[in-house]
Design a protein around this motif. Structure first.
Motif, PDB file in Angstrom:
ATOM      1  N   GLU A 156       0.839  -1.194   0.000  1.00 27.17           N
ATOM      2  CA  GLU A 156       0.000   0.000   0.000  1.00 27.17           C
ATOM      3  C   GLU A 156       0.878   1.249   0.000  1.00 27.17           C
ATOM      4  N   PHE A 157       0.266   2.410  -0.141  1.00 23.41           N
ATOM      5  CA  PHE A 157       0.990   3.651  -0.397  1.00 23.41           C
ATOM      6  C   PHE A 157       1.987   4.011   0.703  1.00 23.41           C
ATOM      7  N   PHE A 158       1.608   3.846   1.976  1.00 23.78           N
ATOM      8  CA  PHE A 158       2.474   4.281   3.082  1.00 23.78           C
ATOM      9  C   PHE A 158       3.444   3.197   3.557  1.00 23.78           C
ATOM     10  N   ALA A 159       3.603   2.147   2.799  1.00 22.74           N
ATOM     11  CA  ALA A 159       4.418   1.010   3.243  1.00 22.74           C
ATOM     12  C   ALA A 159       5.855   1.409   3.550  1.00 22.74           C
ATOM     13  N   LEU A 160       6.496   2.132   2.629  1.00 20.85           N
ATOM     14  CA  LEU A 160       7.908   2.476   2.823  1.00 20.85           C
ATOM     15  C   LEU A 160       8.110   3.437   3.984  1.00 20.85           C
ATOM     16  N   GLU A 161       7.134   4.315   4.208  1.00 21.56           N
ATOM     17  CA  GLU A 161       7.246   5.254   5.324  1.00 21.56           C
ATOM     18  C   GLU A 161       7.273   4.517   6.655  1.00 21.56           C
ATOM     19  N   GLY A 162       6.379   3.549   6.820  1.00 22.57           N
ATOM     20  CA  GLY A 162       6.369   2.751   8.048  1.00 22.57           C
ATOM     21  C   GLY A 162       7.607   1.897   8.185  1.00 22.57           C
ATOM     22  N   LEU A 163       8.106   1.391   7.065  1.00 19.09           N
ATOM     23  CA  LEU A 163       9.302   0.556   7.101  1.00 19.09           C
ATOM     24  C   LEU A 163      10.517   1.359   7.562  1.00 19.09           C
ATOM     25  N   ALA A 164      10.613   2.618   7.143  1.00 19.49           N
ATOM     26  CA  ALA A 164      11.740   3.459   7.558  1.00 19.49           C
ATOM     27  C   ALA A 164      11.763   3.641   9.071  1.00 19.49           C
ATOM     28  N   GLN A 165      10.595   3.798   9.669  1.00 21.07           N
ATOM     29  CA  GLN A 165      10.522   3.936  11.130  1.00 21.07           C
ATOM     30  C   GLN A 165      10.963   2.649  11.820  1.00 21.07           C
ATOM     31  N   LEU A 166      10.545   1.508  11.280  1.00 22.39           N
ATOM     32  CA  LEU A 166      10.941   0.236  11.868  1.00 22.39           C
ATOM     33  C   LEU A 166      12.446   0.019  11.746  1.00 22.39           C
ATOM     34  N   SER A 200       3.430  -1.253  -8.104  1.00 24.56           N
ATOM     35  CA  SER A 200       4.285  -0.087  -7.902  1.00 24.56           C
ATOM     36  C   SER A 200       4.993  -0.132  -6.551  1.00 24.56           C
ATOM     37  N   VAL A 201       4.233  -0.478  -5.499  1.00 24.15           N
ATOM     38  CA  VAL A 201       4.826  -0.563  -4.158  1.00 24.15           C
ATOM     39  C   VAL A 201       5.883  -1.661  -4.122  1.00 24.15           C
ATOM     40  N   ALA A 202       5.561  -2.816  -4.702  1.00 22.32           N
ATOM     41  CA  ALA A 202       6.518  -3.921  -4.725  1.00 22.32           C
ATOM     42  C   ALA A 202       7.813  -3.515  -5.422  1.00 22.32           C
ATOM     43  N   ALA A 203       7.681  -2.811  -6.545  1.00 18.56           N
ATOM     44  CA  ALA A 203       8.867  -2.360  -7.279  1.00 18.56           C
ATOM     45  C   ALA A 203       9.686  -1.378  -6.451  1.00 18.56           C
ATOM     46  N   ASP A 204       9.000  -0.458  -5.753  1.00 15.99           N
ATOM     47  CA  ASP A 204       9.699   0.534  -4.917  1.00 15.99           C
ATOM     48  C   ASP A 204      10.449  -0.144  -3.771  1.00 15.99           C
ATOM     49  N   VAL A 205       9.785  -1.085  -3.107  1.00 17.11           N
ATOM     50  CA  VAL A 205      10.400  -1.776  -1.971  1.00 17.11           C
ATOM     51  C   VAL A 205      11.621  -2.563  -2.438  1.00 17.11           C
ATOM     52  N   TYR A 214      11.835 -10.833   0.013  1.00 13.12           N
ATOM     53  CA  TYR A 214      11.579 -12.179  -0.507  1.00 13.12           C
ATOM     54  C   TYR A 214      10.985 -12.119  -1.913  1.00 13.12           C
ATOM     55  N   GLU A 215      11.386 -13.074  -2.732  1.00 12.61           N
ATOM     56  CA  GLU A 215      10.800 -13.199  -4.069  1.00 12.61           C
ATOM     57  C   GLU A 215       9.314 -13.531  -3.984  1.00 12.61           C
ATOM     58  N   THR A 216       8.965 -14.341  -2.992  1.00 10.73           N
ATOM     59  CA  THR A 216       7.579 -14.753  -2.812  1.00 10.73           C
ATOM     60  C   THR A 216       6.763 -13.627  -2.201  1.00 10.73           C
ATOM     61  N   ALA A 217       5.668 -13.267  -2.855  1.00 15.97           N
ATOM     62  CA  ALA A 217       4.714 -12.302  -2.309  1.00 15.97           C
ATOM     63  C   ALA A 217       3.440 -13.053  -1.939  1.00 15.97           C
ATOM     64  N   ILE A 218       2.822 -12.652  -0.835  1.00 20.54           N
ATOM     65  CA  ILE A 218       1.601 -13.317  -0.375  1.00 20.54           C
ATOM     66  C   ILE A 218       0.395 -12.615  -1.001  1.00 20.54           C
ATOM     67  N   PRO A 219      -0.386 -13.328  -1.784  1.00 21.84           N
ATOM     68  CA  PRO A 219      -1.487 -12.668  -2.491  1.00 21.84           C
ATOM     69  C   PRO A 219      -2.663 -12.355  -1.569  1.00 21.84           C
ATOM     70  N   ARG A 220      -3.443 -11.367  -1.949  1.00 23.22           N
ATOM     71  CA  ARG A 220      -4.713 -11.120  -1.271  1.00 23.22           C
ATOM     72  C   ARG A 220      -5.641 -12.280  -1.635  1.00 23.22           C
ATOM     73  N   ASN A 221      -6.133 -12.996  -0.615  1.00 23.61           N
ATOM     74  CA  ASN A 221      -6.839 -14.249  -0.850  1.00 23.61           C
ATOM     75  C   ASN A 221      -7.898 -14.453   0.232  1.00 23.61           C
ATOM     76  N   VAL A 222      -9.150 -14.645  -0.165  1.00 22.81           N
ATOM     77  CA  VAL A 222     -10.236 -14.737   0.806  1.00 22.81           C
ATOM     78  C   VAL A 222     -10.086 -15.955   1.716  1.00 22.81           C
ATOM     79  N   ARG A 223      -9.493 -17.037   1.228  1.00 22.94           N
ATOM     80  CA  ARG A 223      -9.337 -18.239   2.054  1.00 22.94           C
ATOM     81  C   ARG A 223      -8.368 -17.992   3.216  1.00 22.94           C
ATOM     82  N   VAL A 224      -7.369 -17.157   2.972  1.00 24.64           N
ATOM     83  CA  VAL A 224      -6.443 -16.782   4.046  1.00 24.64           C
ATOM     84  C   VAL A 224      -7.193 -16.019   5.132  1.00 24.64           C
ATOM     85  N   SER A 225      -8.110 -15.144   4.738  1.00 29.30           N
ATOM     86  CA  SER A 225      -8.893 -14.352   5.692  1.00 29.30           C
ATOM     87  C   SER A 225      -9.894 -15.203   6.459  1.00 29.30           C
TER      88      SER A 225
END
Length: 265
Positions: A156-166, A200-205, A214-225
């Motif tokens: 999501e859009f604010f991902a890198l901002e939160g990561l910098a704080q961590l 876009s976020v994945a490319a930026d990160v 990681y090469e593996t990304a976890i998809p948005r998936n209703v079964r996981v939820s």
């Protein structure tokens, strides 16, 4: 000769990024290939415990009792539905632990000293600490106890901002409490390949962090939820769904990284 497990904290101060989901399902995938894994539920919400089918009334002792010093870690560990996977559950008392820890000696080292002194004889391969979505004393205990950190990062859009704080927090912990703490990897979660923002976020990160992602990304998936409401990891709930398969692939990638680290040591 006792074997010391590799201790991995699953941490991100931002909530809703798939942190607990990653802890549960990555641990399950590791157990499925023969690893002995313990999840330490350090989040007062207790979602990792619930997601592994441990009902509230069955959590007689847990991480709170271990942190405060009333209980040995071995006494707080429970089996789960998954062979090879155990959990130290979160009880309702954990919600007040931040305040109680303030007045205790070596408050930042409570978890580290408890688990490192007593878990070496259990034959565990991994201890995975599900840290709360904050940067308080509970998360600090997780980072001080850990050998390395896995960071789930929502696309999501604010991902890198939160990561910098961590990252600043990890530098602080390395400098003051745990010099060997490393970043094991960043896991992109809730990835939707139909969504330009996710791409876009994945490319930026990946551009900012390189091979640590990681090469593996976890998809948005209703079964996981859906899986946590049934008290099961998604790998038990629906092994064939894309989310399950992604966590199986992620576990394989993690093991390769861990083996490479061990060979380099």
């Amino acid at each position: 000769m006792t074997k010391n497990p590799r201790i991995l904290a699953i941490a991100n101060q931002k909530g809703g990024v798939g942190k607990t989901t990653t802890a549960i399902n990555l641990a399950t995938a590791l157990a499925a290939v023969g690893k002995k894994v313990l999840i330490v539920d350090l989040d007062p919400q207790g979602n990792a415990s619930t997601g592994l089918g441990i009902r509230s009334d069955a959590r007689h002792v847990g991480t709170y009792d271990v942190l405060i010093g009333d209980t040995a870690p071995i006494e707080a560990i429970q089996p789960t539905l998954v062979p090879g996977l155990t959990i130290m559950p979160a009880t309702t008392d954990l919600a007040g632990a931040e305040l109680e820890l303030v007045d205790l000696d070596r408050r930042e080292y409570r978890l580290s000293e408890a688990i490192r002194e007593s878990l070496g004889g259990l034959g565990l391969d991994y201890v995975m600490i599900d840290a709360p979505p904050s940067l308080g004393l509970l998360t600090l205990n997780a980072l001080v106890a850990a050998d390395a950190v896995i960071v789930p990062l929502q696309c999501e859009f604010f991902a890198l901002e939160g990561l910098a704080q961590l990252m600043r927090t990890l530098d602080l912990v390395r400098g003051r409490f745990n010099p060997k703490l490393s970043l094991q990897g960043v896991v992109l979660t809730m990835f939707d390949k139909r969504n330009n923002l996710s791409e876009s976020v994945a490319a930026d990160v990946r551009q900012h962090l390189g091979a640590v992602v990681y090469e593996t990304a976890i998809p948005r998936n209703v079964r996981v939820s859906e899986a946590p409401s049934h008290g099961k990891p998604v790998l038990l709930y629906d092994l064939r769904c894309p989310g399950s398969q992604a966590y199986v692939t992620l576990a394989s990638e993690l093991i390769k990284r861990e083996n490479a680290l061990a060979e380099a040591a």
